[in-house]
Design a protein around this motif. Structure first.
Motif, PDB file in Angstrom:
ATOM      1  N   HIS A  97       0.822  -1.213   0.000  1.00  0.00           N
ATOM      2  CA  HIS A  97       0.000   0.000   0.000  1.00  0.00           C
ATOM      3  C   HIS A  97       0.852   1.257   0.000  1.00  0.00           C
ATOM      4  O   HIS A  97       0.481   2.259  -0.617  1.00  0.00           O
ATOM      5  N   SER A  98       2.013   1.212   0.661  1.00  0.00           N
ATOM      6  CA  SER A  98       2.901   2.378   0.640  1.00  0.00           C
ATOM      7  C   SER A  98       3.327   2.691  -0.791  1.00  0.00           C
ATOM      8  O   SER A  98       3.449   3.858  -1.182  1.00  0.00           O
ATOM      9  N   LEU A  99       3.544   1.633  -1.585  1.00  0.00           N
ATOM     10  CA  LEU A  99       3.847   1.820  -3.011  1.00  0.00           C
ATOM     11  C   LEU A  99       2.605   2.312  -3.760  1.00  0.00           C
ATOM     12  O   LEU A  99       2.680   3.252  -4.561  1.00  0.00           O
ATOM     13  N   PHE A 100       1.481   1.692  -3.465  1.00  0.00           N
ATOM     14  CA  PHE A 100       0.239   1.951  -4.223  1.00  0.00           C
ATOM     15  C   PHE A 100      -0.141   3.434  -4.211  1.00  0.00           C
ATOM     16  O   PHE A 100      -0.478   4.004  -5.246  1.00  0.00           O
ATOM     17  N   TRP A 101      -0.066   4.081  -3.024  1.00  0.00           N
ATOM     18  CA  TRP A 101      -0.474   5.501  -2.949  1.00  0.00           C
ATOM     19  C   TRP A 101       0.424   6.366  -3.827  1.00  0.00           C
ATOM     20  O   TRP A 101      -0.042   7.351  -4.400  1.00  0.00           O
ATOM     21  N   THR A 102       1.683   6.016  -3.928  1.00  0.00           N
ATOM     22  CA  THR A 102       2.615   6.885  -4.680  1.00  0.00           C
ATOM     23  C   THR A 102       2.545   6.663  -6.180  1.00  0.00           C
ATOM     24  O   THR A 102       2.878   7.577  -6.936  1.00  0.00           O
ATOM     25  N   ILE A 103       2.146   5.453  -6.608  1.00  0.00           N
ATOM     26  CA  ILE A 103       2.109   5.224  -8.054  1.00  0.00           C
ATOM     27  C   ILE A 103       0.750   5.625  -8.630  1.00  0.00           C
ATOM     28  O   ILE A 103       0.477   5.355  -9.799  1.00  0.00           O
ATOM     29  N   MET A 104      -0.053   6.311  -7.813  1.00  0.00           N
ATOM     30  CA  MET A 104      -1.279   6.927  -8.324  1.00  0.00           C
ATOM     31  C   MET A 104      -1.173   8.435  -8.132  1.00  0.00           C
ATOM     32  O   MET A 104      -0.453   8.919  -7.252  1.00  0.00           O
ATOM     33  N   ALA A 105      -1.895   9.168  -8.967  1.00  0.00           N
ATOM     34  CA  ALA A 105      -1.928  10.631  -8.875  1.00  0.00           C
ATOM     35  C   ALA A 105      -3.161  11.107  -9.619  1.00  0.00           C
ATOM     36  O   ALA A 105      -3.695  10.375 -10.460  1.00  0.00           O
ATOM     37  N   PRO A 106      -3.596  12.322  -9.314  1.00  0.00           N
ATOM     38  CA  PRO A 106      -4.740  12.848 -10.074  1.00  0.00           C
ATOM     39  C   PRO A 106      -4.437  12.781 -11.564  1.00  0.00           C
ATOM     40  O   PRO A 106      -3.305  13.045 -11.975  1.00  0.00           O
ATOM     41  N   PRO A 107      -5.421  12.407 -12.383  1.00  0.00           N
ATOM     42  CA  PRO A 107      -5.170  12.294 -13.816  1.00  0.00           C
ATOM     43  C   PRO A 107      -4.776  13.643 -14.410  1.00  0.00           C
ATOM     44  O   PRO A 107      -5.273  14.671 -13.971  1.00  0.00           O
ATOM     45  N   PRO A 108      -3.873  13.644 -15.410  1.00  0.00           N
ATOM     46  CA  PRO A 108      -3.467  14.909 -16.026  1.00  0.00           C
ATOM     47  C   PRO A 108      -4.651  15.517 -16.781  1.00  0.00           C
ATOM     48  O   PRO A 108      -5.539  14.788 -17.218  1.00  0.00           O
ATOM     49  N   PRO A 109      -4.665  16.851 -16.930  1.00  0.00           N
ATOM     50  CA  PRO A 109      -5.754  17.476 -17.680  1.00  0.00           C
ATOM     51  C   PRO A 109      -5.830  16.891 -19.089  1.00  0.00           C
ATOM     52  O   PRO A 109      -4.798  16.562 -19.687  1.00  0.00           O
ATOM     53  N   ALA A 110      -7.030  16.750 -19.606  1.00  0.00           N
ATOM     54  CA  ALA A 110      -7.237  16.093 -20.897  1.00  0.00           C
ATOM     55  C   ALA A 110      -6.403  16.745 -21.996  1.00  0.00           C
ATOM     56  O   ALA A 110      -5.929  16.075 -22.909  1.00  0.00           O
ATOM     57  N   ARG A 111      -6.172  18.050 -21.886  1.00  0.00           N
ATOM     58  CA  ARG A 111      -5.465  18.749 -22.967  1.00  0.00           C
ATOM     59  C   ARG A 111      -4.006  18.303 -23.108  1.00  0.00           C
ATOM     60  O   ARG A 111      -3.388  18.506 -24.140  1.00  0.00           O
ATOM     61  N   THR A 112      -3.442  17.704 -22.048  1.00  0.00           N
ATOM     62  CA  THR A 112      -2.042  17.291 -22.116  1.00  0.00           C
ATOM     63  C   THR A 112      -1.897  15.907 -22.743  1.00  0.00           C
ATOM     64  O   THR A 112      -0.793  15.369 -22.814  1.00  0.00           O
ATOM     65  N   GLY A 113      -2.988  15.329 -23.203  1.00  0.00           N
ATOM     66  CA  GLY A 113      -2.902  14.051 -23.887  1.00  0.00           C
ATOM     67  C   GLY A 113      -3.086  12.877 -22.954  1.00  0.00           C
ATOM     68  O   GLY A 113      -3.456  13.042 -21.798  1.00  0.00           O
ATOM     69  N   GLU A 114      -2.834  11.676 -23.457  1.00  0.00           N
ATOM     70  CA  GLU A 114      -3.136  10.487 -22.674  1.00  0.00           C
ATOM     71  C   GLU A 114      -2.119  10.281 -21.563  1.00  0.00           C
ATOM     72  O   GLU A 114      -0.982  10.750 -21.630  1.00  0.00           O
ATOM     73  N   ASN A 115      -2.567   9.560 -20.547  1.00  0.00           N
ATOM     74  CA  ASN A 115      -1.713   9.236 -19.411  1.00  0.00           C
ATOM     75  C   ASN A 115      -0.902   7.998 -19.773  1.00  0.00           C
ATOM     76  O   ASN A 115      -1.418   6.888 -19.787  1.00  0.00           O
ATOM     77  N   ALA A 116       0.368   8.187 -20.105  1.00  0.00           N
ATOM     78  CA  ALA A 116       1.173   7.075 -20.627  1.00  0.00           C
ATOM     79  C   ALA A 116       2.617   7.195 -20.149  1.00  0.00           C
ATOM     80  O   ALA A 116       3.083   8.289 -19.821  1.00  0.00           O
ATOM     81  N   PRO A 117       3.326   6.064 -20.122  1.00  0.00           N
ATOM     82  CA  PRO A 117       4.744   6.110 -19.738  1.00  0.00           C
ATOM     83  C   PRO A 117       5.562   6.868 -20.781  1.00  0.00           C
ATOM     84  O   PRO A 117       5.189   6.928 -21.949  1.00  0.00           O
ATOM     85  N   THR A 118       6.688   7.442 -20.344  1.00  0.00           N
ATOM     86  CA  THR A 118       7.562   8.192 -21.247  1.00  0.00           C
ATOM     87  C   THR A 118       9.009   7.721 -21.050  1.00  0.00           C
ATOM     88  O   THR A 118       9.314   6.957 -20.129  1.00  0.00           O
ATOM     89  N   GLY A 119       9.882   8.184 -21.944  1.00  0.00           N
ATOM     90  CA  GLY A 119      11.326   8.018 -21.769  1.00  0.00           C
ATOM     91  C   GLY A 119      11.779   6.571 -21.749  1.00  0.00           C
ATOM     92  O   GLY A 119      11.231   5.714 -22.450  1.00  0.00           O
TER      93      GLY A 119
END
Ligand code: MN3
Length: 222
Positions: A97-119
């Motif tokens: 659970h300590s990991l779980f809370w940190t690997i979630m976050a409010p979703p980015p605003p729709a205008r910034t595109g899809e929520n996806a891994p980078t780099g």
């Protein structure tokens, strides 16, 4: 009830009790995908109970309070038999659970595109699984088909990524694999909003994955 020594400095070799980490955002921050009441109960009741039960068990073998949670889980077989199952379930629950809370976050605003891994993380996901869509399908399937309670995991071991599920609160650390992303599929994680529709919860959960944090954990683990 365990008496928790709050925020005591965890100097090497010192005894320190485990504490519930604060949620890094408001209970309502992940709505509409994960509702505030679920977050409140999940963090304040379920996770707190794992921490309390872990401390109570370790209190029977105070020498183990000098070990980090990671050390305890990686070497769970060395934990005395009378508390091993309790440490496995509740230490695993605390770490997961300590990991779980940190690997979630409010979703980015729709205008910034899809929520996806980078780099580099996006590159290794594509190399390992073909593409991000296939990776998401693999983890979603692992999570939704886990019988009963458990977690779907993305882990790193020897620089390689792997997707699988594990039952209960078992940590991938027990298999010498470093978890960098996990989805909790215990009913307490989704039942208030999704009832028996676990696949709907997992599909919605992808919207709140904090890819920056998953990348940070990947870099640290490889
Ligand atoms: Mn949970």
């Amino acid at each position: 009830m365990a008496h928790v020594k709050e925020h005591r400095a965890a100097a090497a070799g010192s005894e320190t009790r485990h504490v519930l980490p604060p949620l890094p955002y408001d209970f309502a921050a992940l709505e509409p995908h994960i509702d505030a009441q679920t977050m409140q109960i999940h963090h304040g009741k379920h996770h707190q109970a794992y921490v309390t039960n872990l401390n109570n068990a370790l209190g029977k073998h105070p020498e183990l309070l000098t070990k980090s949670l990671e050390e305890l889980l990686r070497d769970i077989k060395s934990v005395p038999e009378d508390i091993r199952t309790t440490v496995r379930n509740n230490g695993g629950g605390h770490h997961n659970h300590s990991l779980f809370w940190t690997i979630m976050a409010p979703p980015p605003p729709a205008r910034t595109g899809e929520n996806a891994p980078t780099g580099a993380l996006a590159d290794v996901i594509k190399r390992t699984f073909g593409d991000v869509v296939k990776f998401k399908e693999l983890l979603s399937t692992a999570a939704t088909t886990q019988f009963g309670s458990g977690w779907g995991w993305l882990t790193v071991a020897d620089g390689k990524l792997e997707v699988f599920s594990k039952p209960n609160q078992d940590s991938p650390l027990m298999d010498n694999k470093v978890p960098i992303l996990g989805v909790d599929v215990w009913e307490h994680a989704y039942y208030l909003k999704y009832q028996n529709r676990r696949p709907d919860y997992v599909a919605a959960w992808w919207n709140v994955v904090n890819w920056a944090e998953v990348s940070r954990r990947y870099e640290a683990a490889r």
